[in-house]
Design a protein around this motif. Structure first.
Motif, short mmCIF file in Angstrom:
data_model
loop_
_atom_site.label_atom_id
_atom_site.label_comp_id
_atom_site.label_asym_id
_atom_site.label_seq_id
_atom_site.Cartn_x
_atom_site.Cartn_y
_atom_site.Cartn_z
N SER A 14 0.91 -1.00 0.08
CA SER A 14 -0.13 -0.11 0.04
C SER A 14 1.03 1.14 0.18
O SER A 14 0.49 2.28 -0.40
CB SER A 14 -0.74 0.03 1.27
N GLN A 30 -7.53 1.22 0.23
CA GLN A 30 -8.25 -0.08 1.00
C GLN A 30 -9.47 0.47 1.57
O GLN A 30 -10.12 -0.78 1.86
CB GLN A 30 -7.22 -0.68 1.82
N ASP A 78 -5.84 -0.81 -4.54
CA ASP A 78 -5.61 -1.33 -3.41
C ASP A 78 -6.42 -2.26 -3.00
O ASP A 78 -7.61 -2.00 -2.30
CB ASP A 78 -5.39 -0.35 -2.28
N GLU A 79 -6.34 -3.46 -3.21
CA GLU A 79 -7.25 -4.71 -2.93
C GLU A 79 -8.71 -4.37 -3.06
O GLU A 79 -9.67 -4.41 -2.32
CB GLU A 79 -7.09 -5.18 -1.22
MG LIG Z 1 -2.11 -2.73 2.30
#
Ligand SMILES: [Mg+2]
Ligand SMILES: Nc1ncnc2c1ncn2[C@@H]1O[C@H](COP(=O)(O)OP(=O)(O)OP(=O)(O)O)[C@@H](O)[C@H]1O
Ligand SMILES: Nc1ncnc2c1ncn2[C@@H]1O[C@H](COP(=O)(O)OP(=O)(O)O)[C@@H](O)[C@H]1O
Ligand SMILES: [Mg+2]
Lengths: 232, 258
Positions: free
Chosen positions: A51, A100, A177-178
C-alpha cells in the motif's frame, strides 16, 4: 506518448518521533515500471509495503529518495517532487487510486461522490451525473442507496462506491489497493471486467490483489515487494 | 495550470514586545487554492493572518499580493488608502466571532448590502435583490432580511458574515477559526457551505484552524505552525497521512480517527 508509471530507486522510512523515534524501513531502492496496457500485481506479505508503494505513486506519501515518474496526457511528472497543485491536477485527470478503505465527506450522497470525480476530471454536471449512475449500475449498487451517504453502507457497498468513483473517469493510470477484498463472487467478476477493460483501453494499472483468482484474471505480471520492515 | 501565485509572503516576523509571535514565515497561495494554517493555541496563526490580510503591520517581511490588474503589491509598502481599497474589494476577512465581522445594529440585508455599496453599488433595488440572493445562498430564510443579526443563532450569524464577505466577490478570503464557537452539527453545515462556495466560486482562501478534520475537508494544502514558525507544509493528505515533523506527528496522533 502512452501512459506509464515508473518508480526509480524509491526508498521509504517512517520515523515515529513520538514513539521513541522508532524507525520503520519499508522500501529500499524499489524500482518498477508499468506500461500502458499492463496490469502489474504487487505481491508480498502483510506489512511488506504494498500500500505504501501505491500511496507514494499518488503523492499521498513522500518517498525519502527516488523518482516517481508519471507519464500521461503527453507529459511526464516526478510526483515525488511536484508541487501540491500539480499533484492535485494529476489526481483529477491522470491517476485514479482505489484505496483500501473508502474515505468520503460525511453527508454527501453516493451518486454525488461518484459524479464529483467525473466533474473534477472535466465532465459537465449533467454528464457527470449520468455517468455516475451508469457506473453505480454496473457495480450493482441498488438505486435506493444512491441518494444516501456511503458512510453507513456495508463494507462491500463502500468498496464498490470507491471503485465507481475511480472507474467513472477513464484514468490513464490506475492504482488499486485490494479492490475486491470484501466483494462476493458476482461483484468480483464485475470488477475484474472493469480492470481488464481499463487495460484494453491502454491504462497502466498497478494493483494489490490478495485473491489469487482475481490476480490470475487481471495481472499481466507480478512484482515482489520484499519485507524490509524492522526496527533499526 | 495557473500562472503565478496570488499571494507570496516572505520572511514575515512579528513580536509583541519581547514575545515573538511569528518568525520568518514564508507562505504562498495560488489562485483557487485553499490553504489551512494549523497549530496549537498561541502558535501565531492569528498574528500571521492579521499581518497577511493587511490588518496589522508586521515587524518585518513582505506580503506580496497579485492584484486583479496583474501587478504585485506589497501590502505593507502600499499607501494606507491603497491597502484599504484592496481590503474592501479584492480581499475578505471572516472573523471567528461573527460579532467582529457584522454590524449588529444593521439588518441582515443591510449587512450584505453595505459591502456592495462599499464597492460602488448604488441602485437600492438591485442591492436588495443581490442581498436576498446571498442570504438564500448561505441558507438564511430570505424572510429574515430585515431582522437584526442579534436575533440570529451563532451559526446563522456566521453564515451572514460569510455572505457579507463574499457578496463583493473577493479574490482571496481569510478565515480565522470560522467554525470555532459553533456546536458540531452547525459546524458541519457551515463546512459544507464553505466547501461548495469555495469550489463553485474558485475562491482562494487561507483558513486558520486548530481542527485537522476541518483542514482535511477544506484545504488543498496545509501549513503547520509551532512557536511562531512553520514546521511543515505540503499537500493536505500528505501532511496528515505521512507527517514528518515530530510536532505534526504529535498533532495527528492526538486526534481520534474520523
Ligand atoms: Mg495494504
Ligand atoms: N503513515 C504511516 N506511518 C507509519 N508507518 C506506516 C505508515 N504507513 C504504513 N506504515 C508502515 O509501513 C509498513 C508497510 O505498510 P503497508 O500498508 O504498505 O503494507 P501492505 O503491504 O499494504 O500490507 P497489507 O497487505 O497488510 O495491506 C507497515 O509496517 C506499516 O505499519
Ligand atoms: N495583542 C497582543 N499583545 C501581546 N501578545 C499577543 C497579542 N496577540 C497575540 N499575542 C501573543 O502572540 C502569540 C501568538 O498569538 P496568536 O497569533 O493569537 O496565536 P494563535 O492564533 O495561533 O492562537 C501568543 O503568545 C499570544 O499570547
Ligand atoms: Mg487565534
Amino acid at each position: 506518448m502512452t501512459a506509464s508509471l515508473r518508480l526509480v530507486d524509491v526508498s521509504k522510512t517512517f520515523v515515529l518521533h513520538n514513539q521513541d523515534g522508532a524507525v520503520l524501513r519499508v522500501l529500499d531502492r524499489l524500482s518498477l515500471e508499468v506500461e500502458g496496457g499492463e496490469c502489474v500485481a504487487l505481491v508480498g506479505p502483510s506489512g511488506a509495503g504494498k500500500s505504501t508503494v501505491l500511496r507514494i505513486a499518488c503523492g499521498n506519501y513522500a518517498p525519502d529518495w527516488g523518482r516517481v515518474l508519471v507519464a500521461a496526457g503527453g507529459r511526464a511528472t516526478d510526483i515525488a517532487c511536484a508541487p501540491p497543485r500539480a499533484v492535485l491536477a494529476l489526481r483529477r485527470q491522470a491517476i485514479g487510486h482505489v484505496s483500501q478503505f473508502l474515505r468520503v465527506i460525511p453527508r454527501v450522497p453516493a451518486i454525488e461522490v461518484v459524479a464529483e470525480a467525473a466533474r473534477l476530471a472535466g465532465s459537465s454536471p449533467d454528464d457527470a451525473h449520468a455517468r455516475a449512475g451508469e457506473m453505480l449500475d454496473i457495480l450493482r449498487i441498488p438505486r435506493r442507496l444512491w441518494s444516501l451517504s456511503p458512510t453507513t453502507f456495508s463494507g462491500g457497498e463502500q468498496q464498490r462506491v470507491n471503485i465507481a468513483r475511480t472507474m467513472v473517469v477513464p484514468f490513464p493510470i490506475l492504482l488499486l489497493d485490494e479492490p475486491t477484498a470484501s466483494l462476493d463472487a458476482e461483484n468480483r467478476a464485475v470488477v475484474v471486467d472493469l480492470i481488464r477493460d481499463a487495460c484494453r483501453r491502454g491504462a497502466a494499472v498497478l494493483g494489490i490483489f490478495h485473491d489469487a483468482d482475481v490476480r490470475a484474471a487481471v495481472a499481466t505480471r507480478e512484482v515482489a515487494c520484499a519485507t524490509l520492515s524492522r526496527a533499526a | 495550470m495557473t500562472e503565478a501565485p496570488l499571494l507570496r509572503v516572505r520572511g514575515l516576523s512579528h513580536a509583541y514586545g519581547s514575545r515573538i509571535a511569528c518568525s520568518a514565515v514564508d507562505v504562498e497561495v495560488w489562485p483557487g487554492e485553499v490553504l489551512a494554517i494549523v497549530g496549537e493555541s498561541g502558535s501565531g496563526k492569528s498574528t500571521l493572518l492579521n499581518c497577511i490580510s493587511g490588518r496589522m503591520r508586521p515587524g518585518a517581511g513582505e506580503v506580496l499580493y497579485r492584484a486583479k490588474d496583474g501587478r504585485e503589491v506589497d501590502l505593507w509598502q502600499a499607501s494606507d488608502a491603497q491597502r484599504r481599497l484592496l481590503a474592501r474589494t479584492e480581499l475578505g476577512m471572516v472573523h471567528q466571532n461573527p460579532r467582529d465581522g457584522l454590524r449588529l445594529g444593521v439588518s441582515a440585508g443591510g449587512n450584505v448590502g453595505e459591502r456592495l455599496m462599499a464597492v460602488g453599488a448604488r441602485n437600492y433595488g438591485a442591492i436588495r435583490a443581490t442581498a436576498a440572493e446571498w442570504l438564500a445562498r448561505v441558507e438564511i430564510d430570505v424572510g429574515r432580511i430585515d431582522d437584526l443579526p442579534r436575533t440570529f443563532s451563532g451559526g446563522m450569524q456566521q453564515r451572514l458574515q460569510i455572505a457579507r464577505v463574499l457578496v463583493s466577490r473577493p479574490r482571496l478570503v481569510f478565515l480565522d477559526e470560522p467554525t470555532g464557537g459553533l456546536d458540531v452539527s452547525v459546524q458541519a453545515r457551515l463546512l459544507d457551505l464553505l466547501r461548495s462556495l469555495s469550489r463553485d466560486l474558485g475562491l482562494a482562501s487561507i483558513i486558520v484552524t486548530h481542527d485537522l478534520a476541518v483542514a482535511r475537508l477544506l484545504a488543498h494544502r496545509i501549513c503547520v505552525m509551532r512557536g511562531g514558525e512553520v514546521v511543515e507544509d505540503g499537500l493536505t493528505d500528505r501532511v496528515l497521512d505521512d507527517p514528518r515533523h515530530p510536532y505534526t506527528q504529535l498533532l495527528v496522533s492526538s486526534v481520534l480517527p474520523p
